[in-house]
Design a protein around this motif. Structure first.
Motif, PDB file in Angstrom:
ATOM      1  N   GLU A  51       0.692  -1.220   0.006  1.00 28.62           N
ATOM      2  CA  GLU A  51      -0.042  -0.118   0.107  1.00 28.62           C
ATOM      3  C   GLU A  51       1.002   1.299   0.069  1.00 28.62           C
ATOM      4  OE1 GLU A  51      -2.385  -0.444   3.259  1.00 28.62           O
ATOM      5  OE2 GLU A  51      -3.835  -1.896   2.273  1.00 28.62           O
ATOM      6  N   ALA A  52       2.108   1.174   0.691  1.00 28.27           N
ATOM      7  CA  ALA A  52       2.835   2.470   0.619  1.00 28.27           C
ATOM      8  C   ALA A  52       3.743   2.623  -0.443  1.00 28.27           C
ATOM      9  CB  ALA A  52       3.925   2.130   1.990  1.00 28.27           C
ATOM     10  N   GLU A  53       3.758   1.664  -1.314  1.00 26.67           N
ATOM     11  CA  GLU A  53       4.614   1.656  -2.518  1.00 26.67           C
ATOM     12  C   GLU A  53       3.545   2.349  -3.522  1.00 26.67           C
ATOM     13  OE1 GLU A  53       7.655   1.519  -5.042  1.00 26.67           O
ATOM     14  OE2 GLU A  53       7.500   0.863  -2.928  1.00 26.67           O
ATOM     15  N   LYS A  54       2.175   1.778  -3.346  1.00 27.35           N
ATOM     16  CA  LYS A  54       1.335   2.271  -4.258  1.00 27.35           C
ATOM     17  C   LYS A  54       0.987   3.680  -4.303  1.00 27.35           C
ATOM     18  CE  LYS A  54      -1.438  -2.034  -4.995  1.00 27.35           C
ATOM     19  NZ  LYS A  54      -2.533  -2.626  -4.938  1.00 27.35           N
ATOM     20  N   ARG A  55       0.929   4.190  -2.835  1.00 30.84           N
ATOM     21  CA  ARG A  55       0.612   5.643  -2.432  1.00 30.84           C
ATOM     22  C   ARG A  55       1.811   6.510  -3.173  1.00 30.84           C
ATOM     23  NH1 ARG A  55      -1.140   3.750   2.707  1.00 30.84           N
ATOM     24  NH2 ARG A  55       1.117   4.087   3.512  1.00 30.84           N
ATOM     25  N   LYS A  56       3.192   5.882  -3.011  1.00 33.21           N
ATOM     26  CA  LYS A  56       4.320   6.595  -3.551  1.00 33.21           C
ATOM     27  C   LYS A  56       4.239   6.578  -5.338  1.00 33.21           C
ATOM     28  CE  LYS A  56       7.670   5.285  -0.007  1.00 33.21           C
ATOM     29  NZ  LYS A  56       8.970   4.524   0.183  1.00 33.21           N
ATOM     30  N   GLU A  57       3.748   5.841  -5.816  1.00 29.28           N
ATOM     31  CA  GLU A  57       3.466   5.711  -7.170  1.00 29.28           C
ATOM     32  C   GLU A  57       2.455   6.769  -7.576  1.00 29.28           C
ATOM     33  OE1 GLU A  57       2.701   1.810  -8.421  1.00 29.28           O
ATOM     34  OE2 GLU A  57       4.909   1.123  -8.092  1.00 29.28           O
ATOM     35  N   LEU A  58       1.355   6.855  -6.867  1.00 28.41           N
ATOM     36  CA  LEU A  58       0.292   7.536  -6.990  1.00 28.41           C
ATOM     37  C   LEU A  58       0.728   9.037  -6.961  1.00 28.41           C
ATOM     38  CD1 LEU A  58      -2.801   8.054  -7.953  1.00 28.41           C
ATOM     39  CD2 LEU A  58      -3.427   7.821  -5.479  1.00 28.41           C
ATOM     40  N   GLU A  59       1.490   9.380  -5.784  1.00 32.63           N
ATOM     41  CA  GLU A  59       1.924  10.796  -5.603  1.00 32.63           C
ATOM     42  C   GLU A  59       3.044  11.137  -6.673  1.00 32.63           C
ATOM     43  OE1 GLU A  59       3.590  10.370  -1.873  1.00 32.63           O
ATOM     44  OE2 GLU A  59       1.872  10.428  -0.701  1.00 32.63           O
ATOM     45  N   ALA A  60       3.808  10.411  -7.278  1.00 29.90           N
ATOM     46  CA  ALA A  60       4.890  10.681  -8.191  1.00 29.90           C
ATOM     47  C   ALA A  60       4.102  10.622  -9.312  1.00 29.90           C
ATOM     48  CB  ALA A  60       5.780   9.284  -8.437  1.00 29.90           C
ATOM     49  N   ALA A  61       2.963  10.119  -9.837  1.00 24.23           N
ATOM     50  CA  ALA A  61       2.155  10.291 -11.066  1.00 24.23           C
ATOM     51  C   ALA A  61       1.462  11.699 -10.906  1.00 24.23           C
ATOM     52  CB  ALA A  61       1.263   9.304 -11.140  1.00 24.23           C
ATOM     53  N   LEU A  62       0.886  11.963  -9.762  1.00 25.68           N
ATOM     54  CA  LEU A  62       0.239  13.316  -9.677  1.00 25.68           C
ATOM     55  C   LEU A  62       1.258  14.547  -9.797  1.00 25.68           C
ATOM     56  CD1 LEU A  62      -2.457  12.600  -6.818  1.00 25.68           C
ATOM     57  CD2 LEU A  62      -2.840  12.872  -9.136  1.00 25.68           C
ATOM     58  N   LEU A  63       2.269  14.489  -9.199  1.00 26.21           N
ATOM     59  CA  LEU A  63       3.210  15.555  -9.365  1.00 26.21           C
ATOM     60  C   LEU A  63       3.778  15.709 -10.653  1.00 26.21           C
ATOM     61  CD1 LEU A  63       5.136  17.495  -7.577  1.00 26.21           C
ATOM     62  CD2 LEU A  63       6.873  15.581  -7.391  1.00 26.21           C
ATOM     63  N   GLU A  64       4.038  14.619 -11.417  1.00 27.37           N
ATOM     64  CA  GLU A  64       4.333  14.687 -12.670  1.00 27.37           C
ATOM     65  C   GLU A  64       3.391  15.387 -13.724  1.00 27.37           C
ATOM     66  OE1 GLU A  64       5.836  11.950 -16.497  1.00 27.37           O
ATOM     67  OE2 GLU A  64       5.357  11.028 -14.407  1.00 27.37           O
ATOM     68  N   ALA A  65       2.068  14.917 -13.129  1.00 27.02           N
ATOM     69  CA  ALA A  65       0.914  15.530 -14.104  1.00 27.02           C
ATOM     70  C   ALA A  65       0.901  16.931 -13.768  1.00 27.02           C
ATOM     71  CB  ALA A  65      -0.511  14.863 -13.650  1.00 27.02           C
ATOM     72  N   GLN A  66       1.152  17.481 -12.506  1.00 30.02           N
ATOM     73  CA  GLN A  66       1.017  18.951 -12.023  1.00 30.02           C
ATOM     74  C   GLN A  66       2.068  19.763 -12.532  1.00 30.02           C
ATOM     75  OE1 GLN A  66       1.085  18.906  -7.693  1.00 30.02           O
ATOM     76  NE2 GLN A  66      -0.933  18.076  -7.342  1.00 30.02           N
ATOM     77  N   GLU A  67       3.164  19.023 -12.702  1.00 31.78           N
ATOM     78  CA  GLU A  67       4.473  19.925 -13.366  1.00 31.78           C
ATOM     79  C   GLU A  67       4.276  20.277 -15.026  1.00 31.78           C
ATOM     80  OE1 GLU A  67       7.856  17.600 -12.566  1.00 31.78           O
ATOM     81  OE2 GLU A  67       8.086  18.117 -10.501  1.00 31.78           O
ATOM     82  N   GLY A  68       3.752  19.130 -15.581  1.00 29.85           N
ATOM     83  CA  GLY A  68       3.102  19.210 -16.963  1.00 29.85           C
ATOM     84  C   GLY A  68       2.220  20.190 -17.205  1.00 29.85           C
ATOM     85  N   ASP A  69       1.106  20.423 -16.235  1.00 34.62           N
ATOM     86  CA  ASP A  69       0.128  21.417 -16.227  1.00 34.62           C
ATOM     87  C   ASP A  69       0.729  22.919 -16.120  1.00 34.62           C
ATOM     88  OD1 ASP A  69      -1.746  19.215 -16.695  1.00 34.62           O
ATOM     89  OD2 ASP A  69      -2.534  19.368 -14.847  1.00 34.62           O
TER      90      ASP A  69
END
Length: 328
Positions: free
Chosen positions: A245-263
């Motif tokens: 679960e912690a690994e999934k949260r890290k992956e989700l946070e990384a994906a959101l951060l990448e999306a925010q940087e792109g926006d």
């Protein structure tokens, strides 16, 4: 060999030597016959199983000082030649002598190196015990033993029980044994389990059944063949779930951060092109934004049917959860 009592998986670690005159070509020599006997206290001993080793299949050593071949597990047959389901860990070799009277030196010990460890046993119960020679079980108990060389083994017995019945008795007994176990999994002993019917005054009584558990898969140093205890697997399951679960949260946070940087990059490009923005709602935010030097255009949203949308309106079909929208 020596007689080992109260076990179906004895450890012998003995070397037997024979001085015989054999044919030069081992293919014409006799088989080496290994027999397993059951020593009876009363009457004659009983043959249990046997193994035939062709003479030419045995490795020929240069001298007695040569390293003997590693033993292998070989299936045993009964006295009639039918498979017995048992096996014997054994090896054999031929040593050429200069003359028949040449004496053999005493063989070295073949006891493998061992290490001390703990064997935890949880005895829950038995089910569907059968009668032994027309004698029904009345008060069974379990004897557990880990054979070892010298004093390296250990054993214990559970209290007798007839609850809820003698044929399906529950013991719920736990004991830990400190034993010496060979480092090489090839020589790992068997956990010997024997069910007896308790005699009068705590005597051994008669045997009802027996089985063994291979301990080679229970050795933590046995590499990939090691099977963790069920309790350990249960304890690790919760920890592994948390880690996943912690690994999934890290992956989700990384994906959101990448999306925010792109926006953010897209917003910067839009501002550089025209410094335009779209506002929805009141004018307070617009005044703050206008004071910063940016120009905004305000639009109101109105709902249209797809057929009544005015020309040039930008239709957004969305996900289908709402009616079609158009910007006026």
């Amino acid at each position: 060999t020596k007689v080992h009592t109260m076990t179906t998986a004895p450890l012998f670690y003995e070397t037997l030597q024979f001085a015989e005159l054999l044919p030069e070509d081992a293919a014409f020599g006799p088989d080496v016959v290994v027999q397993v006997w059951d020593a009876d206290r009363l009457g004659s001993n009983t043959p249990v199983a046997l193994l035939r080793l062709p003479l030419d299949a045995l490795e020929e050593l240069n001298s007695e000082a040569s390293r003997p071949p590693l033993p292998t597990w070989r299936p045993l047959t009964d006295v009639s030649g039918e498979p017995s389901g048992a096996s014997l860990l054994v090896s054999g070799a031929r040593i050429r002598k200069r003359e028949i009277r040449e004496k053999s030196s005493r063989p070295e010990s073949i006891v493998p190196p061992a290490r001390q460890c703990w064997v935890e046993c949880t005895i829950v119960g038995v089910r569907q015990l059968k009668a032994y020679r027309l004698r029904q079980p009345t008060n069974p108990y379990v004897r557990v033993a880990v054979p070892g060389t010298g004093d390296g083994g250990g054993d214990f017995r559970t209290p007798a029980s007839s609850t809820p019945s003698a044929r399906s008795a529950n013991f719920v007994f736990r004991r830990t044994l400190c034993v010496e176990v060979p480092e090489a999994a090839l020589y790992a002993p068997m956990l010997d389990l024997r069910v007896f019917n308790a005699g009068v005054g705590g005597a051994t009584g008669y045997l009802l059944g027996a089985t063994t558990v291979d301990l080679s898969t229970k050795l933590p140093w046995n590499g990939e063949a090691y099977v963790a205890p069920q309790m350990e697997l249960f304890d690790d399951a919760a920890q592994r779930k948390k880690e996943q679960e912690a690994e999934k949260r890290k992956e989700l946070e990384a994906a959101l951060l990448e999306a925010q940087e792109g926006d953010g990059l897209e917003d910067e490009e839009e501002k550089e092109e025209g410094n335009l923005g779209v506002s929805f709602g009141g004018d307070d935010d617009n005044e703050d934004a206008s004071s910063a030097g940016d120009s905004f255009e305000q639009h109101e949203l109105e709902r249209y049917d797809e057929d009544d949308a005015p020309p040039g309106a930008l239709t957004d079909l969305g996900t289908g959860a709402f009616a079609s929208m158009a910007i006026k």
